[in-house]
Design an enzyme around this catalytic site. Structure first.
Site, PDB file in Angstrom:
ATOM      1  N   ARG A 111       0.613  -1.140  -0.055  1.00 31.15           N
ATOM      2  CA  ARG A 111       0.337  -0.408  -0.077  1.00 31.15           C
ATOM      3  C   ARG A 111       0.905   0.920  -0.300  1.00 31.15           C
ATOM      4  NH1 ARG A 111      -4.420   0.438   4.576  1.00 31.15           N
ATOM      5  NH2 ARG A 111      -2.739   0.482   6.031  1.00 31.15           N
ATOM      6  N   ASP A 160       0.923  -3.343  12.437  1.00 31.87           N
ATOM      7  CA  ASP A 160       0.753  -3.484  10.427  1.00 31.87           C
ATOM      8  C   ASP A 160       0.839  -5.239  10.743  1.00 31.87           C
ATOM      9  OD1 ASP A 160       2.894  -4.261   8.566  1.00 31.87           O
ATOM     10  OD2 ASP A 160       3.138  -2.146   8.129  1.00 31.87           O
ATOM     11  N   THR A 196      -1.720   7.599  -0.674  1.00 32.61           N
ATOM     12  CA  THR A 196      -2.499   7.245  -1.257  1.00 32.61           C
ATOM     13  C   THR A 196      -3.466   5.953  -0.839  1.00 32.61           C
ATOM     14  OG1 THR A 196      -1.532   5.512  -3.229  1.00 32.61           O
ATOM     15  CG2 THR A 196      -1.251   9.050  -3.524  1.00 32.61           C
ATOM     16  N   ASP A 214       5.223  -6.787   9.689  1.00 34.02           N
ATOM     17  CA  ASP A 214       6.067  -5.782  10.434  1.00 34.02           C
ATOM     18  C   ASP A 214       6.267  -6.878  11.334  1.00 34.02           C
ATOM     19  OD1 ASP A 214       7.264  -3.850   9.063  1.00 34.02           O
ATOM     20  OD2 ASP A 214       5.593  -2.701  10.400  1.00 34.02           O
TER      21      ASP A 214
HETATM   22  C1  PRP Z   1      -0.851  -4.706   4.683  1.00 37.41           C
HETATM   23  C2  PRP Z   1      -1.845  -6.515   4.103  1.00 37.41           C
HETATM   24  C3  PRP Z   1      -2.575  -6.202   3.329  1.00 37.41           C
HETATM   25  C4  PRP Z   1      -2.859  -4.693   2.531  1.00 37.41           C
HETATM   26  C5  PRP Z   1      -4.504  -4.098   3.759  1.00 37.41           C
HETATM   27  O1  PRP Z   1       0.394  -4.883   3.734  1.00 37.41           O
HETATM   28  O2  PRP Z   1      -0.663  -7.036   4.614  1.00 37.41           O
HETATM   29  O3  PRP Z   1      -1.351  -6.382   1.767  1.00 37.41           O
HETATM   30  O4  PRP Z   1      -2.055  -4.175   3.848  1.00 37.41           O
HETATM   31  O5  PRP Z   1      -4.704  -3.392   3.234  1.00 37.41           O
HETATM   32  P1  PRP Z   1      -5.258  -2.325   2.279  1.00 37.41           P
HETATM   33  O6  PRP Z   1      -6.762  -3.646   2.673  1.00 37.41           O
HETATM   34  O7  PRP Z   1      -5.435  -0.974   2.628  1.00 37.41           O
HETATM   35  O8  PRP Z   1      -5.096  -3.145   1.101  1.00 37.41           O
HETATM   36  P2  PRP Z   1       1.139  -3.546   3.738  1.00 37.41           P
HETATM   37  O9  PRP Z   1       0.663  -3.506   2.289  1.00 37.41           O
HETATM   38  O10 PRP Z   1       1.684  -2.571   5.016  1.00 37.41           O
HETATM   39  O11 PRP Z   1       2.480  -4.316   3.060  1.00 37.41           O
HETATM   40  P3  PRP Z   1       3.505  -5.461   3.989  1.00 37.41           P
HETATM   41  O12 PRP Z   1       2.620  -6.580   4.376  1.00 37.41           O
HETATM   42  O13 PRP Z   1       4.022  -5.498   2.933  1.00 37.41           O
HETATM   43  O14 PRP Z   1       4.017  -5.070   4.925  1.00 37.41           O
HETATM   44  N1  URA Z   2      -2.248  -3.369   6.856  1.00 44.12           N
HETATM   45  C1  URA Z   2      -1.927  -4.044   8.006  1.00 44.12           C
HETATM   46  O1  URA Z   2      -1.076  -4.338   8.178  1.00 44.12           O
HETATM   47  N2  URA Z   2      -2.336  -3.478   9.081  1.00 44.12           N
HETATM   48  C2  URA Z   2      -3.181  -2.791   9.118  1.00 44.12           C
HETATM   49  O2  URA Z   2      -4.232  -2.155  10.136  1.00 44.12           O
HETATM   50  C3  URA Z   2      -4.118  -2.269   7.492  1.00 44.12           C
HETATM   51  C4  URA Z   2      -3.267  -2.524   7.085  1.00 44.12           C
END
Ligand code: PRP
Ligand code: URA
Length: 208
Positions: A103, A199, A107, A202
């Site tokens: 994400r 997150d 945005t 993380d």
């Molecule tokens: C997180 C999560 C989803 C997304 C959800 O990933 O694992 O993929 O956010 O958010 P959305 O429904 O608003 O799209 P992130 O983008 O943080 O990436 P990461 O898993 O690499 O940390």
């Molecule tokens: N992605 C995450 O990992 N946590 C949230 O709460 C939203 C998006």
């Protein structure tokens, strides 16, 4: 929404509470994601078709069954990775196709950075794996990619969702069942699920 299944299993409630706790360290967090993924898989595969399959026991022939569908796991990187191994433990023949999406922090729109789906669809059922369904942007994008690829039967498996994400996924792809461990209250102004767990990527990989 008939297509949205939220687990009511007492063990899921118990384990999800431990997962949310801010002091749960990555090792325990990964273990809980493992266990919760297997509960979700159990519920999401109750309708899998079977075909007849006979074996010999040490004493007699046995006319049993085997799963009739080829299953593809589609983890959304990074956090979806935590759900792959526990599901492979239960469905060792599943194919795994990774989709890299993150994400954009400003945005909140998904950005695709990895997609190595093979040219031909080689599975009957795709299980999209991502612990978090927040705005729904990533899940909608992943399902769109799979449909453009030619996948016809797709299910989404996630641990925690916000109502906004469930609505977005259901409105864009009403044919895709959504299996969750919990439906939370709302998104905050940075797109995080409240109460959520922070997150997920993380916390899984210790990068917070
Ligand atoms: C997180 C999560 C989803 C997304 C959800 O990933 O694992 O993929 O956010 O958010 P959305 O429904 O608003 O799209 P992130 O983008 O943080 O990436 P990461 O898993 O690499 O940390
Ligand atoms: N992605 C995450 O990992 N946590 C949230 O709460 C939203 C998006």
């Amino acid at each position: 929404m008939k297509q949205v299944c939220i687990s009511q299993h007492p063990l899921v409630h118990h384990k999800l509470t431990l997962l949310r706790r801010a002091t749960t360290e990555p090792k325990k967090f990964r273990e809980l994601v493992r266990e919760l993924s297997q509960f979700l898989l159990y519920e999401a595969t109750l309708d899998l078709p079977l075909q007849e399959h006979s074996v010999e026991t040490p004493l007699a022939p046995y006319h049993g069954h085997q799963i009739a569908e080829r299953i593809g796991l589609v983890p959304i990187l990074r956090a979806g990775l935590g759900m792959v191994d526990p599901i492979l433990d239960l469905i060792p023949t599943a194919h795994v196709w990774h989709l890299g999406l993150y994400r954009d922090h400003a945005t909140l729109k998904p950005v695709t950075y990895y997609n190595k789906l093979p040219p031909q669809v080689d599975v009957d059922l795709c299980l999209v794996l991502d612990p978090m369904l927040a705005t729904g942007g990533s899940a909608v994008a992943a399902v769109t990619v799979l449909k453009e690829w030619g996948a016809s039967r797709i299910k989404f498996l996630g641990l925690i969702a916000a109502p906004e994400g469930v609505r977005a996924l259901h409105e864009t792809h009403p044919d895709v069942p959504i299996h969750l461990a919990a439906l939370d209250d709302h998104l905050n102004d940075r797109g995080y699920i409240i109460p959520g767990l922070g997150d997920a990527g993380d916390r899984l990989f210790g990068t917070g």
